[in-house]
Scaffold this motif. Structure first.
Motif, PDB file in Angstrom:
ATOM      1  N   ALA A 315       6.009 -10.427  13.810  1.00  0.00           N
ATOM      2  CA  ALA A 315       5.167 -10.382  12.610  1.00  0.00           C
ATOM      3  C   ALA A 315       5.236  -9.021  11.933  1.00  0.00           C
ATOM      4  N   ASP A 316       5.146  -9.038  10.624  1.00  0.00           N
ATOM      5  CA  ASP A 316       5.114  -7.807   9.838  1.00  0.00           C
ATOM      6  C   ASP A 316       3.738  -7.170  10.016  1.00  0.00           C
ATOM      7  N   GLU A 317       3.681  -6.037  10.716  1.00  0.00           N
ATOM      8  CA  GLU A 317       2.406  -5.466  11.139  1.00  0.00           C
ATOM      9  C   GLU A 317       2.213  -4.039  10.630  1.00  0.00           C
ATOM     10  N   TYR A 318       0.953  -3.653  10.516  1.00  0.00           N
ATOM     11  CA  TYR A 318       0.595  -2.262  10.260  1.00  0.00           C
ATOM     12  C   TYR A 318       0.752  -1.481  11.580  1.00  0.00           C
ATOM     13  N   PRO A 319       1.243  -0.225  11.584  1.00  0.00           N
ATOM     14  CA  PRO A 319       1.560   0.572  10.397  1.00  0.00           C
ATOM     15  C   PRO A 319       3.002   0.441   9.912  1.00  0.00           C
ATOM     16  N   ASN A 320       3.799  -0.401  10.598  1.00  0.00           N
ATOM     17  CA  ASN A 320       5.208  -0.476  10.214  1.00  0.00           C
ATOM     18  C   ASN A 320       5.401  -0.909   8.768  1.00  0.00           C
ATOM     19  N   ARG A 321       4.635  -1.920   8.338  1.00  0.00           N
ATOM     20  CA  ARG A 321       4.829  -2.392   6.968  1.00  0.00           C
ATOM     21  C   ARG A 321       4.393  -1.337   5.950  1.00  0.00           C
ATOM     22  N   PHE A 322       3.385  -0.526   6.312  1.00  0.00           N
ATOM     23  CA  PHE A 322       2.929   0.542   5.426  1.00  0.00           C
ATOM     24  C   PHE A 322       3.979   1.643   5.335  1.00  0.00           C
ATOM     25  N   ILE A 323       4.526   2.024   6.491  1.00  0.00           N
ATOM     26  CA  ILE A 323       5.552   3.066   6.530  1.00  0.00           C
ATOM     27  C   ILE A 323       6.808   2.616   5.810  1.00  0.00           C
ATOM     28  N   GLU A 324       7.182   1.353   6.012  1.00  0.00           N
ATOM     29  CA  GLU A 324       8.385   0.817   5.370  1.00  0.00           C
ATOM     30  C   GLU A 324       8.272   0.880   3.849  1.00  0.00           C
ATOM     31  N   ARG A 325       7.067   0.683   3.349  1.00  0.00           N
ATOM     32  CA  ARG A 325       6.868   0.702   1.890  1.00  0.00           C
ATOM     33  C   ARG A 325       7.245   2.049   1.292  1.00  0.00           C
ATOM     34  N   PHE A 326       7.051   3.107   2.051  1.00  0.00           N
ATOM     35  CA  PHE A 326       7.331   4.440   1.539  1.00  0.00           C
ATOM     36  C   PHE A 326       8.657   5.009   2.048  1.00  0.00           C
ATOM     37  N   SER A 327       9.444   4.174   2.722  1.00  0.00           N
ATOM     38  CA  SER A 327      10.759   4.624   3.188  1.00  0.00           C
ATOM     39  C   SER A 327      11.868   4.212   2.226  1.00  0.00           C
ATOM     40  N   ARG A 328      11.478   3.597   1.122  1.00  0.00           N
ATOM     41  CA  ARG A 328      12.452   3.175   0.107  1.00  0.00           C
ATOM     42  C   ARG A 328      11.858   3.475  -1.264  1.00  0.00           C
ATOM     43  N   PRO A 329      12.680   3.520  -2.301  1.00  0.00           N
ATOM     44  CA  PRO A 329      12.149   3.745  -3.639  1.00  0.00           C
ATOM     45  C   PRO A 329      11.190   2.629  -4.051  1.00  0.00           C
ATOM     46  N   LEU A 330      10.052   2.985  -4.591  1.00  0.00           N
ATOM     47  CA  LEU A 330       9.074   1.991  -5.003  1.00  0.00           C
ATOM     48  C   LEU A 330       9.491   1.322  -6.318  1.00  0.00           C
ATOM     49  N   THR A 331       9.212   0.039  -6.420  1.00  0.00           N
ATOM     50  CA  THR A 331       9.450  -0.666  -7.667  1.00  0.00           C
ATOM     51  C   THR A 331       8.360  -0.281  -8.660  1.00  0.00           C
ATOM     52  N   PRO A 332       8.559  -0.533  -9.945  1.00  0.00           N
ATOM     53  CA  PRO A 332       7.508  -0.219 -10.942  1.00  0.00           C
ATOM     54  C   PRO A 332       6.183  -0.883 -10.605  1.00  0.00           C
ATOM     55  N   GLU A 333       6.228  -2.101 -10.060  1.00  0.00           N
ATOM     56  CA  GLU A 333       4.996  -2.797  -9.744  1.00  0.00           C
ATOM     57  C   GLU A 333       4.226  -2.136  -8.601  1.00  0.00           C
ATOM     58  N   GLU A 334       4.963  -1.481  -7.702  1.00  0.00           N
ATOM     59  CA  GLU A 334       4.339  -0.853  -6.546  1.00  0.00           C
ATOM     60  C   GLU A 334       3.796   0.538  -6.835  1.00  0.00           C
ATOM     61  N   LYS A 335       4.306   1.173  -7.871  1.00  0.00           N
ATOM     62  CA  LYS A 335       3.900   2.550  -8.155  1.00  0.00           C
ATOM     63  C   LYS A 335       2.476   2.610  -8.680  1.00  0.00           C
TER      64      LYS A 335
END
Length: 335
Positions: A315-335
């Motif tokens: 399962a996609d779990e915290y904190p991995n999913r949170f860390i993953e979000r900031f390990s790649r360039p954010l899309t305009p919707e995420e910024k």
């Protein structure tokens, strides 16, 4: 058989490691020795045992099998579990480890181990004492490399940090449970071993036999590893979950598509993962050995590898999913 370096060491090991936990109990001595010799003839050079397996009998049988071949074999054993009734007959005290290595070497009929592994974390003995003792064993020539098994990520990192600080030898490998139905190591450990260059040696790569598709799905088995009513990892209730059978369905489907057995597909999935050095296969019979060795010499397609990755993903779990979000360039919707 292909070969891979073990962690950041220069030692080369075969892509399958032959586990010996059943030798002397479910597998008689003559059959076990025949199996090991066949493994060597097939290009395998990596054996794994432990001082606690069958009360030391496994080490004795391995010692018989490697006579005349010792320099060609990468021999691994483990320490920690109780080997004598005394108060110091268990754990990682300097006394127990020093006593245990000598006893293992005597049973194995060798002067040294290529890889000496801590079987599971010891909450009593300070890790500084443990790493100093292991470093001394390397200095004495009784051990060439050290590793650990069944550690949490913080435990492995703490041990590595102590070795770094004190200039002791470092662990080069980790031996955890890992299979298509047990991917808990993906949460934190996989990223740690990639970062630190640690070899990865999965035990129970076939999920205790479940991934061989030999068990009836809604019926507790009367035979096999999962039949015994005992506490631990090898229990029917622990392995035979709805998710596990959903994963097995995909393994079976792919096996039928490519004319392989489910066991061969499950093992080959591990051989295709770059983090994995050598899955440890435990074979009770020569027939099981022949099936498992059929997992080498070919590779699953990218499509089949991806299908197994997807169906078995945790399962996609915290904190991995949170860390993953900031390990790649954010899309305009995420910024």
């Amino acid at each position: 058989m292909e070969y891979r370096t073990l962690g950041r060491s220069g030692v080369a090991v075969s892509e399958l490691c032959l586990g010996t936990m059943t030798f002397g109990r479910a597998t008689e001595e003559a059959e076990a020795i025949r199996m090991m010799h066949k493994f060597f003839d097939d290009g395998g050079n990596f054996l794994d045992t432990a001082d606690t397996y069958v009360g030391g009998r496994s080490e004795e049988i391995v010692g018989q099998a490697i006579q005349g071949r010792r320099k060609d074999i990468v021999l691994a054993s483990k320490v920690r579990m109780r080997t004598s009734p005394g108060v110091n007959g268990v754990g990682y005290s300097r006394k127990h480890v020093m006593d245990s290595i000598d006893e293992s070497l005597k049973r194995l009929k060798t002067d040294y181990l290529d890889l000496y592994q801590l079987h599971v974390w010891d909450h009593l003995t300070p890790i500084e004492e443990v790493m100093r003792t292991l470093d001394d064993l390397i200095t004495q020539g009784k051990v060439r490399y050290i590793g650990c098994s069944n550690f949490l990520s913080w435990q492995l990192m703490k041990a590595l940090s102590v070795s770094e600080r004190e200039k002791y030898a470092k662990f080069i490998s980790l031996q955890p449970q890992y299979s298509l139905i047990h991917r808990e190591m993906d949460r934190e450990m996989m990223s740690l071993i990639r970062e630190e260059g640690i070899g990865f040696l999965p035990w129970a790569p076939l999920g205790g036999g479940l991934l061989t598709d030999k068990y009836e799905r809604n019926e507790r088995p009367e035979r096999g590893r999962l039949a015994a009513p005992k506490v631990g990892e090898y229990t029917w209730d622990n392995k035979a979950t709805p998710d596990a059978f959903r994963i097995l369905d995909e393994v079976v489907a792919i096996a039928e598509e490519i004319h392989k057995t489910p066991a061969q597909v499950a093992l080959n999935w591990q051989l295709g993962k770059e983090e994995i050095t050598a899955p440890i296969v435990g074979c009770r019979t020569m027939a099981q050995y022949e099936e498992n060795i059929g997992a080498v010499g070919w590779r699953l397609s990218k499509e089949h590898q991806a299908r197994l990755d997807e169906v078995s993903a945790i399962a996609d779990e915290y904190p991995n999913r949170f860390i993953e979000r900031f390990s790649r360039p954010l899309t305009p919707e995420e910024k």
